[in-house]
Design a protein around this motif. Structure first.
Motif, PDB file in Angstrom:
ATOM      1  N   ASN A  81      10.012   5.133   7.203  1.00 44.22           N
ATOM      2  CA  ASN A  81       9.151   5.614   6.132  1.00 44.22           C
ATOM      3  C   ASN A  81       8.737   4.449   5.229  1.00 44.22           C
ATOM      4  O   ASN A  81       9.587   3.707   4.746  1.00 44.22           O
ATOM      5  N   SER A  82       7.439   4.305   5.021  1.00 45.88           N
ATOM      6  CA  SER A  82       6.917   3.310   4.085  1.00 45.88           C
ATOM      7  C   SER A  82       6.048   4.037   3.069  1.00 45.88           C
ATOM      8  O   SER A  82       5.061   4.679   3.444  1.00 45.88           O
ATOM      9  N   ILE A  83       6.423   3.957   1.793  1.00 42.28           N
ATOM     10  CA  ILE A  83       5.740   4.724   0.757  1.00 42.28           C
ATOM     11  C   ILE A  83       5.385   3.785  -0.403  1.00 42.28           C
ATOM     12  O   ILE A  83       6.218   3.019  -0.866  1.00 42.28           O
ATOM     13  N   TYR A  84       4.127   3.864  -0.842  1.00 42.68           N
ATOM     14  CA  TYR A  84       3.644   2.972  -1.889  1.00 42.68           C
ATOM     15  C   TYR A  84       3.092   3.754  -3.070  1.00 42.68           C
ATOM     16  O   TYR A  84       2.413   4.765  -2.891  1.00 42.68           O
ATOM     17  N   ILE A  85       3.365   3.258  -4.286  1.00 44.82           N
ATOM     18  CA  ILE A  85       2.794   3.800  -5.514  1.00 44.82           C
ATOM     19  C   ILE A  85       1.827   2.764  -6.071  1.00 44.82           C
ATOM     20  O   ILE A  85       2.116   1.559  -6.039  1.00 44.82           O
ATOM     21  N   TYR A  86       0.700   3.237  -6.622  1.00 45.98           N
ATOM     22  CA  TYR A  86      -0.347   2.326  -7.115  1.00 45.98           C
ATOM     23  C   TYR A  86      -0.707   2.612  -8.571  1.00 45.98           C
ATOM     24  O   TYR A  86      -0.516   3.726  -9.064  1.00 45.98           O
ATOM     25  N   ASP A  87      -1.274   1.572  -9.229  1.00 46.16           N
ATOM     26  CA  ASP A  87      -1.862   1.793 -10.539  1.00 46.16           C
ATOM     27  C   ASP A  87      -3.346   2.115 -10.366  1.00 46.16           C
ATOM     28  O   ASP A  87      -3.845   2.257  -9.249  1.00 46.16           O
ATOM     29  N   LYS A  88      -4.075   2.215 -11.481  1.00 39.87           N
ATOM     30  CA  LYS A  88      -5.479   2.620 -11.427  1.00 39.87           C
ATOM     31  C   LYS A  88      -6.363   1.595 -10.723  1.00 39.87           C
ATOM     32  O   LYS A  88      -7.474   1.912 -10.303  1.00 39.87           O
ATOM     33  N   ARG A  89      -5.871   0.354 -10.616  1.00 35.95           N
ATOM     34  CA  ARG A  89      -6.622  -0.684  -9.904  1.00 35.95           C
ATOM     35  C   ARG A  89      -6.140  -0.841  -8.464  1.00 35.95           C
ATOM     36  O   ARG A  89      -6.463  -1.821  -7.808  1.00 35.95           O
ATOM     37  N   ASP A  90      -5.364   0.123  -7.997  1.00 37.44           N
ATOM     38  CA  ASP A  90      -4.802   0.113  -6.644  1.00 37.44           C
ATOM     39  C   ASP A  90      -3.882  -1.071  -6.394  1.00 37.44           C
ATOM     40  O   ASP A  90      -3.748  -1.544  -5.259  1.00 37.44           O
ATOM     41  N   ARG A  91      -3.216  -1.551  -7.450  1.00 33.58           N
ATOM     42  CA  ARG A  91      -2.174  -2.560  -7.292  1.00 33.58           C
ATOM     43  C   ARG A  91      -0.840  -1.852  -7.105  1.00 33.58           C
ATOM     44  O   ARG A  91      -0.563  -0.853  -7.770  1.00 33.58           O
ATOM     45  N   VAL A  92       0.005  -2.359  -6.220  1.00 33.98           N
ATOM     46  CA  VAL A  92       1.280  -1.726  -5.919  1.00 33.98           C
ATOM     47  C   VAL A  92       2.227  -1.852  -7.111  1.00 33.98           C
ATOM     48  O   VAL A  92       2.482  -2.945  -7.602  1.00 33.98           O
TER      49      VAL A  92
END
Length: 314
Positions: A81-92
């Protein structure tokens, strides 16, 4: 203001999270329509002694897709499983990565973590996940391994904790697409894409192809008409692939988006199955989505889940 239960549901739709490098940008997983199918040709379904209603009935009444997730708990298998969270600028901004072996040796479920890493904005101070997206990911996949996943009812659940009704809505959307998801103001009816009211907004496309290099399948695609006005529908595309021999559902892709003064979301999710000794089981889930409602932190996430090496345990 959007009711609290509806807020949670839209966070549920978001579904997942994860690797952290400050200010780093990465390409999100793109769950495009069943990438593991190679199309042969567009087909005339009448020549195959099928009609549109055959496919609609198969989608709305199918139980094998749901049963595949139930059956996971009877098997040992490997998962990544690989899961990513982003900010409004799509930075991890947050990451969860797991590589695991699930085992049911002796009838007792055990999990061996080969690799496990969390970093960034993943947990609250109380140890709970920052995002409901992650909570729902654990519920649908990790929890499924340990005990049965309750059948989707389309009704608001009252028992089982404050999130029971949100989980029920999510299961209905995934496992009973095309049916009404109750209790969502302004949107509930927009999930009924085969209803007389919404059928006018969609095209149907049919094709034949090969899935996973060897399985002959039909592809039934429901696509929003370009002339459809914003707000008329919520589901932009729903693609389902069927084994031509058994009409068993092997995969599903859903593209959803909606925006008004109460909520804004854009979600794409792809789920693929395969047969192991005659039993249908999940092999890949990919997802990406953005979700935002007033007075709640926006959630942006993507996920890639793979399962392999299924082994039936006694």
């Amino acid at each position: 203001m959007l009711p609290k239960s509806s807020k949670y549901f839209f966070i549920l739709i978001m579904l997942f999270v994860a690797p952290f490098c400050k200010a780093q940008k990465i390409s999100r997983y793109d769950p495009d329509t069943i990438k593991t199918i190679v199309l042969d040709s567009v087909i005339n379904i009448n020549s195959h002694k099928l009609n549109v209603q055959d496919f609609i009935d198969a989608v709305t009444t199918d139980t094998s897709f749901y049963k595949a997730f139930q059956s996971m708990r009877l098997y040992s298998y490997s998962a990544e499983n690989s899961i990513y969270i982003y900010d409004k600028r799509d930075r991890v901004t947050g990451k969860i990565y797991r590589k695991m072996n699930y085992s049911r040796a002796g009838g007792k479920p055990t999990v061996q973590h080969i690799t496990k890493s969390d970093s960034g904005q993943v947990y609250k101070k109380n140890g709970k996940y920052q995002l409901y997206t992650v909570e729902m990911f654990d519920y649908l996949f990790s929890n499924t391994y340990n005990k049965p996943l309750a059948a989707p009812s389309g009704k608001d659940g009252k028992a089982g904790g404050k999130n029971a009704s949100y989980k029920s809505k999510l299961k209905t959307l995934i496992f009973r697409p095309g049916t009404k998801v109750s209790g969502i103001p302004f949107i509930s009816g927009k999930t009924e894409i085969f209803s007389p009211e919404l059928k006018q907004f969609y095209y149907y496309q049919f094709a034949r192809g090969t899935y996973l290099d060897s399985i002959m399948v039909y592809r039934f695609k429901v696509i929003r008409k370009p002339s459809t006005a914003p707000g008329d529908v919520m589901i932009n595309e729903m693609t389902t692939i069927f084994d031509t021999r058994t009409f068993q559902i092997m995969g599903r892709f859903i593209d959803m988006s909606f925006s008004n003064m109460f909520v804004s979301f854009n979600v794409r999710m792809n789920i693929e199955m395969n047969n192991f000794n005659g039993e249908l089981l999940p092999v890949k889930v990919s997802y990406q989505g953005n979700w935002d409602v007033p007075l709640h932190k926006e959630e942006r996430a993507s996920v890639l889940i793979t399962h392999r090496d299924y082994r039936r345990e006694n």
